[in-house]
Design an enzyme around this catalytic site. Structure first.
Site, PDB file in Angstrom:
ATOM      1  N   ASP A  25     -18.793 -59.300-110.789  1.00 19.45           N
ATOM      2  CA  ASP A  25     -19.721 -59.031-111.890  1.00 19.45           C
ATOM      3  C   ASP A  25     -19.086 -59.341-113.251  1.00 19.45           C
ATOM      4  O   ASP A  25     -19.795 -59.479-114.244  1.00 19.45           O
ATOM      5  CB  ASP A  25     -20.151 -57.556-111.870  1.00 19.45           C
ATOM      6  N   GLY A  80     -12.109 -52.999-108.946  1.00 20.65           N
ATOM      7  CA  GLY A  80     -12.802 -53.140-110.217  1.00 20.65           C
ATOM      8  C   GLY A  80     -12.768 -51.848-111.019  1.00 20.65           C
ATOM      9  O   GLY A  80     -11.812 -51.067-110.938  1.00 20.65           O
ATOM     10  N   THR A 100     -12.220 -48.558-109.179  1.00 22.53           N
ATOM     11  CA  THR A 100     -10.871 -48.508-108.634  1.00 22.53           C
ATOM     12  C   THR A 100      -9.860 -48.125-109.710  1.00 22.53           C
ATOM     13  O   THR A 100      -8.959 -47.306-109.475  1.00 22.53           O
ATOM     14  CB  THR A 100     -10.513 -49.892-108.049  1.00 22.53           C
TER      15      THR A 100
END
Lengths: 393, 393
Positions: free
Chosen positions: A133, A102, A105
């Site tokens: 999310d 995400g 990352t």
């Protein structure tokens, strides 16, 4: 021959292994593949596994398994560790680095790319998105979210029917969703709101401050109209002038959780009803029976696209999912620069969706897959005594 | 023509409406049907709805909807209210009473039957079983349990993979199941324990006292062997010399919950690990995407069987599910006397299953349905640093 390293990072999802399997299947026959274990920790500490036939088979067979097959997790990735990571890659003669993750990352990948340039080491870098999310920018959505959204939508709707059945014992239920600072997943719990009686009667997003007055007013109204009230709250919601509620703090990182209990206490103090708060919990990102078929397919294609970009020598990019402006749902897989993703930060739920659940539902519909169907209406529960009094005359 | 009243009582399940639909479909064409709303509260207070075409359709269409369509719930059913209930039935000229429920429901039906005899009112009484706790006696199992067991099994297995992926951040997870005083559902969370690494590494049943020493020892062992530990505990488990943990008390009835948090605190005080406890929650009895096909089918047949017994004039009985002693799973639907069910009380998990998870799994296998399959093995997570040190020489 290219030597490709692939890792997974951040919180797992129910389909992150589908992306891994899609990527590996396209490349393993003519590339050397090294698996990085436990995300960036593995990169910094050389937790490397060379792919052999057994490991490749295990990865392919795990495509429908939740979690992150290689290990993901959290890691404080400072400058020193980034330097070491690039040195480790150089030492192993790895010239392509691919990570599934995400926001954190993608930010880390961007920094590794910059560090490799500093060290004059030619390194191809590609990011593959995942999130429950849905707070990753520069993409319509990311694999992992559709399944989490489906779980939240089903759980809220199903538990509302359960609550209505118990209305002579229990009247208010509060469900707390994941989502951190973005309300996408929380709002998804309102996706199956076909009947006012089912609710949710209150949805509290992290984007808006929690108001005791609003919660009490809406809950009272639902109880008067229907006899029960279903409240959805994001783990990331905070009271006016308050802060987010932490359940724990690990390695300096806040683990959110507990705001639903505070709402339970608020209602208990003000109303004579039985109220129960529950966290939807880790099932949101891991429960295999609620995986969205769309989400799974997109996760595989995301991995395959990353693999094709390895061959095409694309670098410094993340695979983004762009929704075509067509009547039928269609996704194009398009490169976006990692630095653009990183610069955009967390993507919260836009006001257009916050103010219009129907518009949000339309956007969400294809993501939860085609096997979610509407329920027939519930039995009306108000005024039953009146019906009876009429009958018994 | 018979005038049949049907109600639902106790906690809902994911398939209790399948039993209702199966029952109604077989009878509505040539019987007058009255629906009793909110269980025994409806019987005492005449919350009656006469079936019309719209209501029958709504009931039939709701067969796959969780909750209890008619309303169920809790009710203190004293002698006075039982007398009134029989008078209400007489007033409405209802001569057959059928209730779908668990232990408390069967006990209440037995008392109603006795009271009707006292009042010289000829009343046919039939009980249809449902439970997620599986604590109903004189039946191999009851509809509702298979789906709850499937949910618990999938949740434990899937969350174990999620935990393993997070092992550099979070090491111990504790899941609390329903089940009250019986360990059937808790033990079901160990059904998919194909690999020692996945666990569960501790299963704490209500039948055995919780021992801090045993929990710490098994958790330590799992952490040493695999790097993570998964603990399953029943809401009904209690510490040696302790009591069950209540989360609430409503209408004099204990609502269990919170023992997992106590185990979390125990581990936090004794080990330097990140530990998270979660309740599997109301999803266990309501989540529609985890319904077992076997459970759903048996729920329908249970209702149909009850309907055929209405025609056959059976009375004072519950539909029990008797497992044939054959190689292939087969269920016979057999009448058992309500007074025998009531006299037997709560059925706990027998020692033969407590001591032998494999034997329990074999018993459980058909109940969770045919679409639950095993995962490939997880990546071994211990000694990764050693592998790396070998590699980097």
């Amino acid at each position: 021959m290219k030597h490709v390293a692939i890792g997974q990072s951040g919180g797992p999802t129910a389909v992150i292994n589908a992306t891994l399997a899609g990527f590996v299947r396209e490349l393993y026959k003519d590339h050397a593949i090294t698996f990085v274990v436990n995300g960036y920790e593995g990169l910094a500490n050389q937790l490397f596994l060379e792919a052999d036939d057994a490991l490749i088979s295990n990865v392919m067979e795990s495509k429908k398994v939740p979690g992150a097959f290689l290990g993901a997790g959290r890691y404080e990735f400072d400058e020193e560790k980034i330097k070491e990571s690039v040195q480790n890659l150089r030492r192993q003669k790895i010239n392509t680095l691919v990570f599934i993750g995400g926001n954190g990352t993608m930010e880390a990948l961007k920094r590794i790319e910059e560090e490799a340039k500093q060290q004059n080491y030619t390194l191809q870098v590609i990011g593959l998105p995942k999130t429950v999310d849905n707070d990753l920018a520069k993409t319509d959505h990311a694999p992992g979210f559709g399944s989490a959204a489906k779980y939240a939508a089903l759980a809220a709707r199903d538990m509302s029917r359960d609550l209505q059945a118990m209305s002579n014992f229990e009247q208010v239920r509060i469900l707390e969703t994941m989502g951190r600072n973005a309300g996408w997943l929380t709002a998804a719990a309102g996706f199956l709101n076909d009947y006012k009686q089912d609710g949710p009667h209150v949805i509290s997003l992290p984007e808006d401050p929690l108001s005791p007055d609003v919660i009490m007013k809406k809950t009272t109204h639902a109880l008067e109209e229907h006899g029960t009230a279903l409240i959805i709250v994001s783990e990331g919601a905070s009271w006016e002038k308050g802060q987010q509620v932490e359940r724990d703090r690990v390695q300096g990182r806040s683990v959110l959780g507990g705001v639903s209990k505070e709402i339970e206490n608020l209602i208990k103090q003000n109303m004579d009803v039985m109220v129960r708060s529950e966290l939807l919990g880790m099932n949101q990102r891991s429960f295999s029976a609620a995986v969205s078929s769309t989400d799974f397919n997109e996760a595989v294609i995301t991995g395959e696209t990353g693999a094709s970009w390895v061959r095409e020598k694309k670098t410094g990019v993340m695979v983004s999912l762009q929704r075509a402006d067509t009547a039928l749902y269609h996704i194009d897989y398009v490169p976006v620069a990692l630095h653009e993703v990183a610069a955009s930060g967390e993507r919260i739920l836009p006001p257009s969706f916050i103010q219009n659940q129907k518009a949000y539902n339309e956007w969400l519909r294809p993501l939860v897959g085609s096997d979610v169907s509407s329920y027939p209406p519930p039995l009306k529960r108000r005024n039953l005594h009146v019906i009876e009094q009429n009958k018994s005359k």
